[in-house]
Design a protein around this motif. Structure first.
Motif, mmCIF file in Angstrom:
data_model
loop_
_atom_site.group_PDB
_atom_site.id
_atom_site.type_symbol
_atom_site.label_atom_id
_atom_site.label_comp_id
_atom_site.label_asym_id
_atom_site.label_seq_id
_atom_site.Cartn_x
_atom_site.Cartn_y
_atom_site.Cartn_z
ATOM 1 N N ARG A 182 0.828 -1.273 -0.119
ATOM 2 C CA ARG A 182 0.038 0.057 0.069
ATOM 3 C C ARG A 182 1.045 1.162 -0.024
ATOM 4 N N ALA A 183 1.936 1.277 0.795
ATOM 5 C CA ALA A 183 2.741 2.440 0.845
ATOM 6 C C ALA A 183 3.322 2.686 -0.386
ATOM 7 N N ALA A 184 4.002 1.617 -1.176
ATOM 8 C CA ALA A 184 4.559 1.606 -2.280
ATOM 9 C C ALA A 184 3.684 2.540 -3.219
ATOM 10 N N ILE A 185 2.655 1.821 -3.387
ATOM 11 C CA ILE A 185 1.587 2.271 -4.412
ATOM 12 C C ILE A 185 0.993 3.710 -4.045
ATOM 13 N N LEU A 186 0.749 4.084 -2.624
ATOM 14 C CA LEU A 186 0.410 5.484 -2.417
ATOM 15 C C LEU A 186 1.337 6.597 -2.488
ATOM 16 N N THR A 187 2.542 6.260 -2.071
ATOM 17 C CA THR A 187 3.622 7.222 -2.220
ATOM 18 C C THR A 187 3.906 7.229 -3.953
ATOM 19 N N ALA A 188 3.948 6.286 -4.732
ATOM 20 C CA ALA A 188 4.132 6.543 -6.016
ATOM 21 C C ALA A 188 3.237 7.244 -6.749
#
Length: 307
Positions: A182-188
């Motif tokens: 989730r964090a990778a998708i969110l920040t990206a």
């Protein structure tokens, strides 16, 4: 974006502070979102049975009726602690990694560089600081009337100790995979889309020069994009983290993230993965807006170049 001449530590500190400010504003929305995501977990909807939380507004009112106004601020301290650790790393790391990939000039940096920098910094921050997210989710979920909570912690600090004693280090990192995803998708999506949309608006000259109006417009768009892409992963993360554990410390509902996805779709349909989308959007939207408005102002006051 700031050049390599800017002190790297300022990007981390200001990024963390801006996200902590946003967390204080959006915590009530986060509580309602968590309750909606856990409601009716792995059960087919029976129209004759009324839902306790029937949408965002009624859900918020219901929490206040059941638990008082402070019910909306459950998990606030671990939420701030999470932003101080996880968001400090992802916000500050975005600039650093982007520059490592050659992205010094915001006007000419390719979108793929921004997406890669965001995904990498988000994944690193979440993988390291996952225990703070675990405590936040469990504390926001506890206290629902008529439903036995799998966990109950008297305070944030005691929660870390109780989890460590009962579940070990692995317990503290329960749900680390969906959290990192989730964090990778969110920040990206969040940082890259804000960065790219802002530069596109500046180039078009439709909202004047770089300032709060452009920051607001770009962050509003970025918030919606982030919510749309992360909602299914957010549901999985919340459920995996909040599930009860057996004697061996193994989850009783889901073996892993993919198992959670399949079981949710089978029991609740595909839209079960989008439970709590509206409050998720209403949380990420204001959170994104406050974050970038504060972040840009802190950078301006410190003499750093804007994003």
């Amino acid at each position: 974006m700031a050049t390599s001449a800017d002190p790297a530590w300022t990007k981390f500190v200001y990024g963390g502070v801006s996200c902590m400010a946003a967390a204080c504003v959006t915590n009530p929305i986060d509580v309602v979102k968590t309750r909606l995501q856990l409601q009716g977990e792995l059960t087919k909807r029976n129209p004759s049975e009324p839902l306790r939380y029937r949408g965002f507004i009624q859900g918020g009112v219901q929490v206040v009726r059941d638990e008082g106004i402070m019910g909306l601020y459950k998990g606030l301290f671990p939420s701030i602690l999470r932003e101080a650790s996880y968001s400090t790393l992802r916000m500050g790391g975005y600039d650093v990694i982007k520059e490592m990939l050659g992205g010094y000039d915001a006007r000419s940096t390719p979108l793929w560089v921004k997406i890669t920098a965001g995904a990498t910094s988000g994944a690193i921050g979440a993988a390291i600081c996952s225990p703070t997210d675990l405590v936040k989710v469990r504390m926001q979920a506890q206290g629902v009337p008529g439903k036995a909570s799998a966990y109950h912690y008297p305070s944030t600090l005691s929660a870390f100790g109780i989890i460590y004693k009962g579940e070990g280090v692995r317990g503290l990192y329960k749900g680390v995979v969906p959290t990192t995803q989730r964090a990778a998708i969110l920040t990206a999506t969040q940082l890259a889309s804000y960065d790219h949309i802002k530069q596109a608006v500046l180039a078009a000259g439709v909202l004047g020069t770089d300032g709060p109006l452009i920051h607001f417009a770009a962050s509003t768009c970025a918030g919606f994009i982030a919510a749309a892409t992360t909602s299914p992963v957010d549901v999985v993360k919340t459920r995996v983290m909040n599930q009860p554990l057996g004697p061996a410390g193994v989850g009783l509902l889901y073996a892993n993230s993919w198992d959670c996805v399949l079981k949710t779709i089978r029991s609740e349909g595909f839209m079960g993965l989008y439970k709590g989308f509206i409050p998720n959007w209403l949380r990420i939207g204001p959170h994104t807006i406050v974050t970038f408005l504060v972040y840009e102002q802190l950078r301006r006051m410190a003499g750093l170049k804007p994003i």
